[in-house]
Design a protein around this motif. Structure first.
Motif, PDB file in Angstrom:
ATOM      1  N   LYS A  36      40.711  31.487  87.761  1.00  0.00           N
ATOM      2  CA  LYS A  36      40.345  32.087  89.046  1.00  0.00           C
ATOM      3  C   LYS A  36      39.194  31.302  89.649  1.00  0.00           C
ATOM      4  CE  LYS A  36      39.721  36.562  88.850  1.00  0.00           C
ATOM      5  NZ  LYS A  36      39.378  37.912  88.386  1.00  0.00           N
ATOM      6  N   SER A  37      39.036  31.425  90.933  1.00  0.00           N
ATOM      7  CA  SER A  37      37.896  30.777  91.585  1.00  0.00           C
ATOM      8  C   SER A  37      36.710  31.737  91.598  1.00  0.00           C
ATOM      9  CB  SER A  37      38.258  30.343  93.001  1.00  0.00           C
ATOM     10  OG  SER A  37      38.624  31.465  93.764  1.00  0.00           O
ATOM     11  N   ILE A  38      35.536  31.183  91.835  1.00  0.00           N
ATOM     12  CA  ILE A  38      34.305  31.968  91.936  1.00  0.00           C
ATOM     13  C   ILE A  38      34.278  32.650  93.298  1.00  0.00           C
ATOM     14  CG2 ILE A  38      31.782  31.782  92.110  1.00  0.00           C
ATOM     15  CD1 ILE A  38      32.797  31.323  89.309  1.00  0.00           C
ATOM     16  N   GLY A  39      33.906  33.906  93.306  1.00  0.00           N
ATOM     17  CA  GLY A  39      33.759  34.624  94.576  1.00  0.00           C
ATOM     18  C   GLY A  39      32.576  34.098  95.361  1.00  0.00           C
ATOM     19  N   ARG A  40      32.648  34.182  96.665  1.00  0.00           N
ATOM     20  CA  ARG A  40      31.598  33.665  97.546  1.00  0.00           C
ATOM     21  C   ARG A  40      30.245  34.307  97.232  1.00  0.00           C
ATOM     22  NH1 ARG A  40      34.021  33.611 102.906  1.00  0.00           N
ATOM     23  NH2 ARG A  40      34.316  35.777 102.406  1.00  0.00           N
ATOM     24  N   SER A  41      30.217  35.624  97.103  1.00  0.00           N
ATOM     25  CA  SER A  41      28.967  36.331  96.835  1.00  0.00           C
ATOM     26  C   SER A  41      28.383  35.925  95.483  1.00  0.00           C
ATOM     27  CB  SER A  41      29.211  37.841  96.873  1.00  0.00           C
ATOM     28  OG  SER A  41      28.056  38.526  96.502  1.00  0.00           O
ATOM     29  N   GLU A  42      29.240  35.875  94.465  1.00  0.00           N
ATOM     30  CA  GLU A  42      28.777  35.498  93.127  1.00  0.00           C
ATOM     31  C   GLU A  42      28.224  34.073  93.132  1.00  0.00           C
ATOM     32  OE1 GLU A  42      30.297  35.658  88.498  1.00  0.00           O
ATOM     33  OE2 GLU A  42      31.775  35.806  90.094  1.00  0.00           O
ATOM     34  N   PHE A  43      28.875  33.164  93.856  1.00  0.00           N
ATOM     35  CA  PHE A  43      28.422  31.778  93.930  1.00  0.00           C
ATOM     36  C   PHE A  43      27.016  31.698  94.517  1.00  0.00           C
ATOM     37  CE2 PHE A  43      27.836  27.854  96.297  1.00  0.00           C
ATOM     38  CZ  PHE A  43      28.072  26.905  95.317  1.00  0.00           C
ATOM     39  N   TYR A  44      26.803  32.349  95.651  1.00  0.00           N
ATOM     40  CA  TYR A  44      25.495  32.269  96.312  1.00  0.00           C
ATOM     41  C   TYR A  44      24.413  33.013  95.536  1.00  0.00           C
ATOM     42  CZ  TYR A  44      27.690  29.902 100.175  1.00  0.00           C
ATOM     43  OH  TYR A  44      28.365  28.986 100.918  1.00  0.00           O
ATOM     44  N   ASP A  45      24.749  34.138  94.913  1.00  0.00           N
ATOM     45  CA  ASP A  45      23.772  34.857  94.098  1.00  0.00           C
ATOM     46  C   ASP A  45      23.326  33.996  92.912  1.00  0.00           C
ATOM     47  OD1 ASP A  45      23.966  37.002  95.799  1.00  0.00           O
ATOM     48  OD2 ASP A  45      25.193  38.228  94.444  1.00  0.00           O
ATOM     49  N   ALA A  46      24.280  33.332  92.271  1.00  0.00           N
ATOM     50  CA  ALA A  46      23.954  32.487  91.124  1.00  0.00           C
ATOM     51  C   ALA A  46      23.141  31.270  91.556  1.00  0.00           C
ATOM     52  CB  ALA A  46      25.230  32.049  90.415  1.00  0.00           C
ATOM     53  N   ALA A  47      23.485  30.694  92.689  1.00  0.00           N
ATOM     54  CA  ALA A  47      22.766  29.510  93.178  1.00  0.00           C
ATOM     55  C   ALA A  47      21.290  29.815  93.405  1.00  0.00           C
ATOM     56  CB  ALA A  47      23.411  29.001  94.462  1.00  0.00           C
ATOM     57  N   MET A  48      20.967  31.033  93.783  1.00  0.00           N
ATOM     58  CA  MET A  48      19.574  31.419  94.013  1.00  0.00           C
ATOM     59  C   MET A  48      18.761  31.396  92.722  1.00  0.00           C
ATOM     60  SD  MET A  48      20.124  34.386  96.897  1.00  0.00           S
ATOM     61  CE  MET A  48      18.521  35.074  96.618  1.00  0.00           C
ATOM     62  N   THR A  49      19.435  31.497  91.569  1.00  0.00           N
ATOM     63  CA  THR A  49      18.748  31.457  90.282  1.00  0.00           C
ATOM     64  C   THR A  49      18.899  30.103  89.596  1.00  0.00           C
ATOM     65  OG1 THR A  49      20.651  32.328  89.067  1.00  0.00           O
ATOM     66  CG2 THR A  49      19.064  33.932  89.936  1.00  0.00           C
ATOM     67  N   GLY A  50      19.483  29.129  90.295  1.00  0.00           N
ATOM     68  CA  GLY A  50      19.619  27.790  89.737  1.00  0.00           C
ATOM     69  C   GLY A  50      20.907  27.550  88.969  1.00  0.00           C
TER      70      GLY A  50
END
Length: 110
Positions: A36-50
């Protein structure tokens, strides 16, 4: 969605040689998975933590033994997060015997 992709779970352990030195040992277990692909929200939330999640593998929970590395299509990934059965954060439903492995690509040198 069917289990039609191959995934290798990589576990690290240690063994002792004949003089008692501990030697790292890698165990590879090949299983089938869904991708599966990463959800948009999950991607951006994770990016904020590096973190940089790239892909989600859905496997049978019983096949997972806390491995923190996997290999898919000759590329190694680090397991960032696991999720067991029920409703996922990106709105899809997992069977209760399934587990999601959210992963990020590892550098070629490990």
């Amino acid at each position: 969605m069917t289990y039609d992709h191959e995934l290798v779970l990589i576990a690290w352990g240690v063994e002792e040689d004949e003089i008692g030195q501990q030697i790292p040992v890698k165990t590879r277990t090949q299983i089938l998975c869904k991708v599966k692909s990463i959800g948009r929200s999950e991607f951006y939330d994770a990016a904020m933590t590096g973190l940089k999640p790239e892909i989600v593998f859905v496997i049978h929970e019983a096949e997972y033994g806390e491995e923190r590395e996997v290999e898919f299509e000759e590329q190694k990934y680090k397991v960032l997060r696991t999720y067991k059965g029920g409703m996922t954060s990106h709105g899809s439903k997992l069977a209760f015997d399934e587990m999601e492995l959210t992963c990020e690509r590892m550098a070629d040198d490990g």
